[in-house]
Structures are given as C-alpha cells and as structure tokens.
Write an enzyme that holds these catalytic residues in place. Structure first.
Site, short mmCIF file in Angstrom:
data_model
loop_
_atom_site.label_atom_id
_atom_site.label_comp_id
_atom_site.label_asym_id
_atom_site.label_seq_id
_atom_site.Cartn_x
_atom_site.Cartn_y
_atom_site.Cartn_z
N ASP A 1 0.62 -1.11 -0.11
CA ASP A 1 0.13 0.13 0.03
C ASP A 1 0.92 1.28 -0.10
O ASP A 1 1.97 1.46 0.58
CB ASP A 1 -0.82 0.03 1.27
N ASN B 1 -11.15 -2.57 -5.46
CA ASN B 1 -10.25 -1.43 -6.26
C ASN B 1 -10.95 -1.19 -7.62
O ASN B 1 -10.51 -0.07 -8.46
CB ASN B 1 -8.91 -2.09 -6.62
#
Ligand code: FPP
Length: 267
Positions: free
Chosen positions: A32, A80
């Site tokens: 991330d 996502n």
C-alpha cells in the site's frame, strides 16, 4: 563515510541479527501507499504503481535469498474497481506488461506463479498471459509467488460456504463433517500453508479484506514506509521484528505448574 556505505553497514548489521532458522516460510504483503507516494512527489498516481513493480521484484529476490518459500501479494482487490476507470485500466495494462516482460526470468529462477482471485472480469489478453505464465511455471518448486487480483477475503469465504452447502444438500457430505480441514481444502489457497507474517506498507492498520481466513494467526507488521520506498532493508526489519514475536496460537508460554494455583490468594 558516504550515505551508500552507511546504508550498507546498517543492512549488514540487520543481516547479522537475522536468525536463519526462524525465517517465515510464507509472507503475505499488502503493497500500500503507491498513490500517496506519487501524489506527495507531485506526480500522477500511476508513477507510484510503476515504481511499485520494481519494489516487488526486489522483495521477491530478497525473500528467496533469505529462505522464504512463498510470497503472496495483494495487487488488486475486489474493491479496487471503484477507482477511476483510467487507474483501473492502467493497473490492468501494467499487470499484462510486467508479466510478459518478467515471466522468462521468473521461470529461470524456478519460481511458480499463481494468480489468486476471480479473473472473470479481466480482459482476454490479460487472462491469456496469466494462464500461459501459470502453465509455464507450474512445475517450478523453488519458490511460489501468489498474486492476488480481484481478490476479496469475504467473497472467498462466501464461495467456499456455497460449495459446502451444495455438497451437504446433495448428500455428498453430512453437515457434521464440515470442519476447518474441509473449509481449507476449498479455499483458493488450498494446499498452501497460512502466512506466518503479514506486512502492510503505507501505515494503515487494517487487513482490507485480504486473506481473512488464512491470516487468523499471522503476525502483523505495519511499516510506515510507502510501498515504492520499501526495500530489502525494510523487509529485513519486518522479518527480524517477526522473529522477536512470541507466537502462542491461543495457548500460553510454558510456565511452572504452580502459576495457575491461586490458593495463596484465597481467604
Ligand atoms: C496500493 O496502493 C497498490 C495497488 C492497488 C496496486 C499494487 C500493484 C503493483 C505494485 C503492481 C504489481 C504488479 C504485478 C504484475 C503483480 P494505493 O494505490 O492504494 O496507494 P494509496 O493508499 O497511497 O492510494
């Protein structure tokens, strides 16, 4: 001393602390911070993802060198898809490009690559590259790289529950035969040991729907470093931190028997 030499010295010191006998076999990573890294530098988010690919290559090499056997990375979650279409398309193209460019080297290194997740919504071109990469490397046994794409832990669990429900309603198995072993055998990660260590970069302290079942007893290491700045040094820090953990799996450390005896406290 130059900065490079100072960093090398620090890395060597960490290598000396590493216990080669206690290296986790399976490391899972939530990569991330790509977008934030790029935005902070005044760059479009895609530069963070591009740089993230080089970091993944470095960590793959490093984990192999250190003696890990399995690396599972979260490259694209079921959530996502809500990102701007341009970013989603960029990521999909990036996966195809990187796979085409790197698959020969991955194979030469005797790494088996597996894609974990629901591939249905991806374009045919990507699906073809994925299946040929998996086929090419299927007999490699040096190292396993799992790439989670369109993956969600809850979705995986629901699918397993549905499969088991069907098997019980058809009479193939009895409800009282449903157990953890059966559940494990229906997971996308069947046959693979659970990760001993989960690393999340970028500082957020959550699991974000990643390997919900498999991470039940994993040690969690949060790195404040954004994925594009993550490197072997930071990876070593995570492994050494893991080695200092006391893994009890719900039990207790072995203590002398009398430590449970509270008679001295009773009136
Ligand atoms: C999370 O950062 C990262 C991603 C959603 C993509 C990760 C993908 C790669 C590193 C490429 C891997 C390539 C292959 C072939 C496996 P973010 O965008 O959520 O960052 P932010 O939290 O700063 O917004």
């Amino acid at each position: 001393m130059s900065l490079g030499k100072i960093i090398d010295k620090k890395k060597n010191n960490l290598f000396m602390k590493l216990d080669r006998e206690k290296v986790p076999e399976h490391v899972a990573i939530i990569m991330d911070g790509n977008g934030r890294w790029a935005t902070k530098k005044g760059l479009p988010r895609k530069y963070g993802h591009k740089r993230g690919v080089s970091v993944l290559k470095e960590i793959l090499k490093s984990s192999k060198k250190l003696g890990c056997k399995i690396l599972t990375v979260y490259a694209f979650s079921t959530e996502n898809w809500i990102r701007p279409r341009k970013e989603v398309d960029f990521l999909i193209n990036l996966f195809s490009e990187v796979l085409s460019d790197e698959i020969e080297e991955i194979h030469e290194e005797s790494i088996k690559i597996k894609f974990v997740g629901d591939l249905t919504p991806f374009p045919e071109t990507l699906k073809k590259i994925i299946s040929s990469s998996e086929y090419l490397t299927k007999n490699n046994n040096n190292f396993l790289l799992n790439v989670c794409v369109n993956y969600g832990g809850r979705q995986e669990i629901v699918k397993v529950a549905k499969k088991i429900a069907l098997k019980t309603s058809s009479g193939e198995i009895k409800p009282n035969e449903v157990n953890e072993e059966l559940f494990n055998s229906e997971l996308l990660t069947r046959g693979i040991k659970d990760p001993e260590l989960l690393i999340r970069t970028g500082g957020e302290k959550r699991i974000s729907n990643f390997l919900l079942w498999q991470l039940a007893y994993s040690e969690i290491y949060i790195s404040e470093v954004m994925w594009p700045d993550f490197n072997e040094f930071e990876f070593l820090k995570a492994i050494i931190d893991y080695q200092s953990r006391n893994r009890r799996f719900g039990g207790i450390e072995s203590l002398p028997n009398e430590s449970f005896d509270d008679s001295q406290y009773s009136s």
